[in-house]
Design a protein around this motif. Structure first.
Motif, PDB file in Angstrom:
ATOM      1  N   ILE A 159       0.848  -1.199   0.000  1.00  0.00           N
ATOM      2  CA  ILE A 159       0.000   0.000   0.000  1.00  0.00           C
ATOM      3  C   ILE A 159       0.884   1.250   0.000  1.00  0.00           C
ATOM      4  CG2 ILE A 159      -2.079   0.991   1.064  1.00  0.00           C
ATOM      5  CD1 ILE A 159      -2.049  -1.410   2.987  1.00  0.00           C
ATOM      6  N   LYS A 203      -9.190 -14.654   4.694  1.00  0.00           N
ATOM      7  CA  LYS A 203     -10.159 -15.572   4.066  1.00  0.00           C
ATOM      8  C   LYS A 203     -10.533 -15.086   2.647  1.00  0.00           C
ATOM      9  CE  LYS A 203     -13.175 -14.938   7.377  1.00  0.00           C
ATOM     10  NZ  LYS A 203     -12.474 -13.966   8.255  1.00  0.00           N
ATOM     11  N   VAL A 251       1.502  -5.563   3.624  1.00  0.00           N
ATOM     12  CA  VAL A 251       0.584  -6.324   4.484  1.00  0.00           C
ATOM     13  C   VAL A 251       0.625  -7.776   4.016  1.00  0.00           C
ATOM     14  CG1 VAL A 251      -1.818  -6.598   5.254  1.00  0.00           C
ATOM     15  CG2 VAL A 251      -0.955  -4.327   4.667  1.00  0.00           C
TER      16      VAL A 251
HETATM   17  N1  LIG Z   1      -6.705  -4.632  -1.596  1.00  0.00           N
HETATM   18  C1  LIG Z   1      -6.032  -4.639  -0.445  1.00  0.00           C
HETATM   19  N2  LIG Z   1      -4.991  -3.805  -0.254  1.00  0.00           N
HETATM   20  C2  LIG Z   1      -4.301  -3.820   0.892  1.00  0.00           C
HETATM   21  N3  LIG Z   1      -4.554  -4.634   1.935  1.00  0.00           N
HETATM   22  C3  LIG Z   1      -5.582  -5.469   1.798  1.00  0.00           C
HETATM   23  C4  LIG Z   1      -6.377  -5.524   0.615  1.00  0.00           C
HETATM   24  N4  LIG Z   1      -7.333  -6.476   0.778  1.00  0.00           N
HETATM   25  C5  LIG Z   1      -7.134  -6.986   2.009  1.00  0.00           C
HETATM   26  N5  LIG Z   1      -6.099  -6.398   2.629  1.00  0.00           N
HETATM   27  C6  LIG Z   1      -5.569  -6.722   3.964  1.00  0.00           C
HETATM   28  O1  LIG Z   1      -5.252  -8.102   3.976  1.00  0.00           O
HETATM   29  C7  LIG Z   1      -5.609  -8.702   5.221  1.00  0.00           C
HETATM   30  C8  LIG Z   1      -6.565  -9.841   4.973  1.00  0.00           C
HETATM   31  O2  LIG Z   1      -7.786  -9.311   4.480  1.00  0.00           O
HETATM   32  P1  LIG Z   1      -9.010 -10.249   4.032  1.00  0.00           P
HETATM   33  O3  LIG Z   1     -10.042  -9.356   3.447  1.00  0.00           O
HETATM   34  O4  LIG Z   1      -8.491 -11.347   3.190  1.00  0.00           O
HETATM   35  O5  LIG Z   1      -9.486 -10.831   5.440  1.00  0.00           O
HETATM   36  P2  LIG Z   1     -10.810 -11.633   5.832  1.00  0.00           P
HETATM   37  O6  LIG Z   1     -10.369 -12.800   6.640  1.00  0.00           O
HETATM   38  O7  LIG Z   1     -11.625 -11.897   4.632  1.00  0.00           O
HETATM   39  O8  LIG Z   1     -11.543 -10.585   6.796  1.00  0.00           O
HETATM   40  P3  LIG Z   1     -13.126 -10.371   7.064  1.00  0.00           P
HETATM   41  O9  LIG Z   1     -13.564 -11.443   7.992  1.00  0.00           O
HETATM   42  O10 LIG Z   1     -13.172  -9.015   7.720  1.00  0.00           O
HETATM   43  O11 LIG Z   1     -13.842 -10.390   5.746  1.00  0.00           O
HETATM   44  C9  LIG Z   1      -6.174  -7.571   6.067  1.00  0.00           C
HETATM   45  O12 LIG Z   1      -5.148  -7.071   6.878  1.00  0.00           O
HETATM   46  C10 LIG Z   1      -6.610  -6.542   5.053  1.00  0.00           C
HETATM   47  O13 LIG Z   1      -6.558  -5.243   5.578  1.00  0.00           O
END
Ligand SMILES: Nc1ncnc2c1ncn2[C@@H]1O[C@H](COP(=O)(O)OP(=O)(O)OP(=O)(O)O)[C@@H](O)[C@H]1O
Ligand SMILES: [Mg+2]
Length: 311
Positions: free
Chosen positions: A17, A51, A25
């Motif tokens: 980012i 996820k 990240v």
């Molecule tokens: N497009 C992106 N750019 C930068 N960081 C991202 C992006 N998408 C996700 N992240 C980061 O990657 C990590 C994993 O995010 P992800 O959306 O895969 O989690 P998740 O398990 O699906 O969460 P939730 O239960 O809230 O949906 C987090 O720290 C999120 O902030």
């Protein structure tokens, strides 16, 4: 590999980012999983654990920073494999001025399905998700539960072999969750493979054969639900009619406390190591106590989840 529907090896995603000051990240950290044909697999994890990133990688919406993956025997991104996937995203944006029938007809035409076949499929799918009666009503008048079922219907139009479901029942009331779950069970009966991302533990417990727990992008636990929930070497015995003499004898084997109330006079419920089971049963039987059940001790999925996340 024929029966492995999803496979990942060291699948990793690092988001970068910022333009000048770059922040990294690590969203997914060397994920290794294999999901078999016909299996319902639950990928669980707290918010931000990776996820959705996993699903996006499997769908080839984003590219891995490291590692590789296969879906339906083909490398990630293969068009033939993509045509056999159904994806229900975390947030569905549906055209609210369309009816459910029109929505499915539109999606079917995008897949190039012929009109007669589309009609046949649409009726069948709307019946499966319980929207047959509302088929010709605009989505703008649907409840949240109905909209979610319409979104699920949309993912089924290409008759997918693999369903990737991201938080499919999030925000639904218990009835709405149950209706969705019933559809998942029917899809499972049809032999489809379900890959479900969720943090609704009760839902995963009800429908998944196997689960994996993600934490900060790392898979910290994976296994058959039954194996994870069953505590090794621990057994739970429930018995009634425990008198003072039995109580004293049992206390020599294991410390117990008897619950006494009007309905269950002298009720015993203990968890003990399996090597003590025979001794306890001998005492109970020789004193005419009534054994109600002997079962392996189960842990709750919540305990396993918290343990995986805290570790
Ligand atoms: N497009 C992106 N750019 C930068 N960081 C991202 C992006 N998408 C996700 N992240 C980061 O990657 C990590 C994993 O995010 P992800 O959306 O895969 O989690 P998740 O398990 O699906 O969460 P939730 O239960 O809230 O949906 C987090 O720290 C999120 O902030
Ligand atoms: Mg997510």
């Amino acid at each position: 590999m024929a029966d492995i529907v999803v496979k990942t090896v060291n699948l990793t995603k690092e988001y970068v980012i910022g333009i000048r000051k770059k922040t990294r990240v690590l969203a997914l950290d060397h994920l290794d999983i294999e999901i078999n044909k016909g299996e319902t697999f639950g990928l669980l994890g707290p918010n931000g654990s990776g996820k959705t990133t996993t699903l996006k990688l499997l769908l080839d919406f984003i590219s891995p920073s490291q590692g590789q993956g296969w879906v339906l025997g083909k490398r990630l991104g293969n068009i033939e494999a993509k045509n056999r996937i159904g994806y229900l995203s975390e947030v569905s944006y549906l055209y609210s001025y369309l009816t459910a029938w029109e929505l499915l007809d539109f999606c079917g035409s995008l897949f190039g399905i012929a009109s007669i076949e589309r009609k046949r499929r649409i009726d069948k799918i709307l019946d499966l998700v319980g929207l047959a009666e509302k088929a010709h009503v605009r989505l703008s008048s649907y409840s949240k539960g109905m909209l979610q079922r319409a979104a699920l219907a949309q993912t089924l139009i290409n008759d997918p072999d693999l369903l990737l479901l991201d938080e499919p029942t999030s925000g639904l009331d218990p009835i709405g969750q149950r209706e969705m779950r019933d559809v998942f069970l029917k899809l499972r009966e049809q032999g489809k493979t379900l890959f479900l991302c969720s943090h609704q533990l009760s839902e995963a417990e009800l429908i998944c054969d196997r689960i994996g727990i993600l934490h900060k992008g790392r898979l910290s636990k994976i296994g058959k639900l039954d194996d994870l929930l069953t505590m090794k070497h621990a057994v739970k015995i429930k018995a009634t009619n425990i008198d003072k003499e039995t109580n004293d004898k049992l206390n020599k084997i294991i410390e117990i406390s008897i619950v006494e109330d009007e309905a269950d006079k002298g009720m015993l419920e203990i968890s003990l190591d399996e090597h003590l089971v025979n001794d306890v049963i001998d005492v109970l039987r020789s004193n005419n106590s009534r054994i109600l059940s002997i079962m392996p001790t189960k842990r709750s999925l919540e305990e396993i989840f918290v343990e995986a996340v805290e570790n």
